[in-house]
Design an enzyme around this catalytic site. Structure first.
Site, PDB file in Angstrom:
ATOM      1  N   ASP A  38      15.978 -15.461  34.569  1.00 15.31           N
ATOM      2  CA  ASP A  38      16.282 -16.774  35.261  1.00 15.31           C
ATOM      3  C   ASP A  38      16.960 -16.601  36.653  1.00 15.31           C
ATOM      4  O   ASP A  38      17.912 -15.560  36.844  1.00 15.31           O
ATOM      5  CB  ASP A  38      17.440 -17.219  34.286  1.00 15.31           C
ATOM      6  CG  ASP A  38      17.015 -17.494  32.613  1.00 15.31           C
ATOM      7  OD1 ASP A  38      16.021 -16.974  32.676  1.00 15.31           O
ATOM      8  OD2 ASP A  38      17.945 -18.028  31.937  1.00 15.31           O
ATOM      9  N   GLN A  54      18.984 -13.006  36.400  1.00 16.96           N
ATOM     10  CA  GLN A  54      19.069 -12.269  35.190  1.00 16.96           C
ATOM     11  C   GLN A  54      18.090 -10.957  35.380  1.00 16.96           C
ATOM     12  O   GLN A  54      16.860 -11.136  36.076  1.00 16.96           O
ATOM     13  CB  GLN A  54      18.444 -13.080  34.109  1.00 16.96           C
ATOM     14  CG  GLN A  54      19.328 -14.014  33.555  1.00 16.96           C
ATOM     15  CD  GLN A  54      20.699 -13.535  32.950  1.00 16.96           C
ATOM     16  OE1 GLN A  54      20.643 -13.209  31.828  1.00 16.96           O
ATOM     17  NE2 GLN A  54      21.782 -13.512  33.633  1.00 16.96           N
ATOM     18  N   TRP A  62      13.186  -6.663  29.472  1.00 16.89           N
ATOM     19  CA  TRP A  62      14.456  -7.468  29.095  1.00 16.89           C
ATOM     20  C   TRP A  62      15.395  -6.290  28.330  1.00 16.89           C
ATOM     21  O   TRP A  62      14.897  -5.633  27.524  1.00 16.89           O
ATOM     22  CB  TRP A  62      14.282  -8.617  28.091  1.00 16.89           C
ATOM     23  CG  TRP A  62      15.699  -9.491  28.163  1.00 16.89           C
ATOM     24  CD1 TRP A  62      15.705 -10.322  29.297  1.00 16.89           C
ATOM     25  CD2 TRP A  62      16.447  -9.223  27.273  1.00 16.89           C
ATOM     26  NE1 TRP A  62      16.905 -10.838  28.699  1.00 16.89           N
ATOM     27  CE2 TRP A  62      17.740 -10.404  27.530  1.00 16.89           C
ATOM     28  CE3 TRP A  62      17.035  -8.605  26.311  1.00 16.89           C
ATOM     29  CZ2 TRP A  62      18.849 -10.328  26.818  1.00 16.89           C
ATOM     30  CZ3 TRP A  62      17.958  -8.633  25.646  1.00 16.89           C
ATOM     31  CH2 TRP A  62      18.955  -9.511  25.982  1.00 16.89           C
ATOM     32  N   SER A 104      22.928 -16.094  31.761  1.00 15.78           N
ATOM     33  CA  SER A 104      22.969 -17.001  32.817  1.00 15.78           C
ATOM     34  C   SER A 104      23.998 -17.756  33.122  1.00 15.78           C
ATOM     35  O   SER A 104      25.078 -18.116  32.383  1.00 15.78           O
ATOM     36  CB  SER A 104      21.631 -17.899  32.805  1.00 15.78           C
ATOM     37  OG  SER A 104      20.630 -17.007  32.726  1.00 15.78           O
ATOM     38  N   GLU A 217      18.459 -24.457  26.656  1.00 16.29           N
ATOM     39  CA  GLU A 217      19.080 -23.436  27.311  1.00 16.29           C
ATOM     40  C   GLU A 217      19.119 -24.106  28.826  1.00 16.29           C
ATOM     41  O   GLU A 217      18.490 -24.830  29.352  1.00 16.29           O
ATOM     42  CB  GLU A 217      18.124 -22.093  27.303  1.00 16.29           C
ATOM     43  CG  GLU A 217      17.949 -21.478  26.253  1.00 16.29           C
ATOM     44  CD  GLU A 217      17.326 -20.149  26.061  1.00 16.29           C
ATOM     45  OE1 GLU A 217      17.672 -19.222  25.466  1.00 16.29           O
ATOM     46  OE2 GLU A 217      15.902 -20.251  26.722  1.00 16.29           O
TER      47      GLU A 217
HETATM   48  C1  FRU Z   1      16.773 -18.224  29.536  1.00 16.48           C
HETATM   49  C2  FRU Z   1      17.724 -17.464  28.888  1.00 16.48           C
HETATM   50  C3  FRU Z   1      19.178 -17.927  29.011  1.00 16.48           C
HETATM   51  C4  FRU Z   1      20.161 -16.548  28.746  1.00 16.48           C
HETATM   52  C5  FRU Z   1      19.243 -15.762  29.249  1.00 16.48           C
HETATM   53  C6  FRU Z   1      19.254 -14.429  29.172  1.00 16.48           C
HETATM   54  O1  FRU Z   1      15.724 -17.898  29.856  1.00 16.48           O
HETATM   55  O2  FRU Z   1      17.241 -17.284  27.455  1.00 16.48           O
HETATM   56  O3  FRU Z   1      19.544 -18.914  27.827  1.00 16.48           O
HETATM   57  O4  FRU Z   1      21.337 -17.057  29.314  1.00 16.48           O
HETATM   58  O5  FRU Z   1      17.709 -16.222  29.526  1.00 16.48           O
HETATM   59  O6  FRU Z   1      18.661 -13.484  29.860  1.00 16.48           O
END
Ligand code: FRU
Length: 489
Positions: A38, A54, A62, A104, A217
């Site tokens: 994000d 992110q 991730w 985020s 989200e």
């Molecule tokens: C959205 C999300 C958010 C979270 C972030 C984690 O893509 O799932 O809700 O804060 O990514 O990386």
């Protein structure tokens, strides 16, 4: 202190791997290496645009979430800055866990300071998500607040999914929306504060209507035109994944009264959109140009994830949101070619790369006109095509079905099973702006009433491009093409 990347240090483990890549984009923002999702903390401060994101700097997967950071003077060229936030404190870090980090959030200006408000996440804890803040006086180095978390957990009526705070100021009060769920539905929780530190929960500002997913989200609530809009990225929504709801905000009761709702982008690779108002007063949106649960063929190159080009949101005369590329994108144009086509007979093709000048980062601006009487067939473009057209990306208007279609089912590696389509009423002409990059396509209608964004992974040398029509004649059509400067490293 941080067991991950030390704040202020540039250290990207796998930069070497990035030397021989085929899918790195030319003008879309990417992390220098590693994983990106994000956009976070979008803001313009003292003339400088800030893009946080992110980020997992240690691999293309991730992992413990950091906030990557880049700055720009023009919204199109970006300078990488040092990591702004790394997981280090108990509310965002636990030894041995990977599902942790600085999730985020958003940025605001408070006096001379730039303040980041984000979610501290530790999977398996109770509560697993809290809201925290960090401040900076130089816009580069951030210090986490001593009194973090500023919101220690969700109210009992909400689920423990409680993340992605977006903060804004309205008439001397700070407001924050946080993504969550209530019962079976996604919801946005609303908080207010006079000082950015002490926050009062005022209830949910809006809850889903039963069709809008079970968790929201990345909520974003902002004034636009005479209205307000709420953007959310719903999880498990049947027919959508990033919606904009336009309506009225009642600050006195802390409720949002929805009027219309629309998918922001009909492509596959568009998620977690965030907006900000820049110093010119424009409302600009940037989204993650990927989505969860897709393949990331770039992982083998040591990176994953990119941002869409910045888009300006306005409301049209009927208060429907429209999305257009920011005019700054024109600064990237080089090597212009114009094709003036007076007639293209049904079931034929006209090359629009006849001088072989196109690279794999280019833009098309066009108005296609067709003979209305036929009322059937398809008019549009064959792009990023191999000579035998076994690999190709199609953008066309289906005259009978009245649909704009982006068909990436033969685009190359990791092609999806189905094309993307959106209903669109056009009588006898359609104007489009198409942005192609090494591994992406973004298609805008001239009015901004439909946008389709996809990642595509064709062979880098497949750059054939043509106008085509089936079952109907194309008349007096102009196609402008420009290569676009490759400005992202
Ligand atoms: C959205 C999300 C958010 C979270 C972030 C984690 O893509 O799932 O809700 O804060 O990514 O990386």
């Amino acid at each position: 202190m941080s067991r991950c990347l030390k704040k202020g240090r540039r250290h990207y483990k796998n930069t070497d791997q990035l030397e021989n890549t085929v899918y790195r984009l030319g003008y879309h923002f990417m992390a220098p290496s590693g994983w990106l999702n994000d956009p976070n903390g979008l803001i313009q401060h003292k003339g400088i645009y800030h893009l946080f994101y992110q980020h997992h700097p240690y691999s293309a997967d991730w992992g413990p979430m950091h906030w990557g950071h880049a700055t720009s003077k023009d919204l199109i060229t970006w300078q990488h800055e040092s990591i702004a936030l790394a997981p280090s404190e108990t509310y965002e870090y636990e030894a041995g866990k990977t599902e942790i980090g600085c999730f985020s959030g958003s940025a605001v200006i408070n006096g001379e300071e730039l303040v980041l408000i984000y979610t501290g996440h530790v999977e398996g804890r109770e509560p697993k998500e809290v809201q925290a803040a960090a401040t900076s006086s130089d816009g580069i180095h951030f210090t986490k607040n001593k009194n973090n978390p500023i919101i220690a957990g969700p109210s009992s009526e909400l689920s423990d999914d409680f993340r992605d705070p977006k903060v804004w100021k309205y008439e001397n009060t700070w407001y924050m929306v946080v993504g969550t769920s209530k019962g079976e539905n996604g919801a946005a929780a609303l908080y207010s504060s006079k000082n950015l530190e002490d926050w009062n929960y005022t209830g949910t500002v809006l809850e889903g209507d039963g069709t809008q997913g079970d968790m929201w989200e990345c909520p974003d609530l902002f004034p636009i035109g005479e209205k307000h809009a709420l953007i959310v990225s719903p999880m498990n929504m049947e027919n959508g994944k990033n919606i904009i709801i336009v309506g009225e905000m009642d600050y006195a009761s802390g409720t949002f009264i929805p009027e219309t709702s629309k998918e922001i982008d009909e492509g596959i690779d568009f998620y977690a959109a965030q907006t900000f108002a820049d110093e010119k007063g424009r409302r600009i949106l940037i989204a993650w140009m990927d989505t969860w649960d897709t393949d990331f063929p770039t992982k083998k190159e040591g990176w994953a994830g990119a941002m869409t080009i910045p888009r300006e949101i306005t409301l049209d005369s009927g208060n429907h949101p429209v999305f257009l590329p920011v005019p700054e994108m024109k600064e990237l144009r080089i090597e212009h070619e114009r094709y003036q086509i007076e007639m293209l007979k049904a079931d034929s093709v006209r090359n629009i790369n006849s001088n072989k000048n196109l690279t794999n980062s280019f833009e098309i601006q066009t108005e296609i006109k067709w003979k209305k009487e036929e009322g059937k067939g398809r008019v549009g473009f064959i792009l990023r095509a191999s000579n035998d057209r076994k690999e190709q990306t199609l953008v066309y208007y289906d005259i009978e079905k009245q649909k704009l279609v982006v068909d990436t089912t033969n685009s190359g590696e990791s092609s999806p099973a189905l094309p993307c389509e959106v209903s669109l009423k056009r009588e006898d002409s359609l104007a489009l702006q198409i942005f192609i990059d090494t591994s992406s396509i973004e298609v805008f209608t001239e009015k901004g009433d439909a946008v389709i964004t996809n990642r595509i992974y064709p062979n880098p040398s497949h750059i054939e491009a043509a106008l085509f029509t089936t079952k109907t004649d194309i008349i007096s059509t102009t196609v402008d093409t420009w290569n676009l400067k490759k400005v992202i490293k």
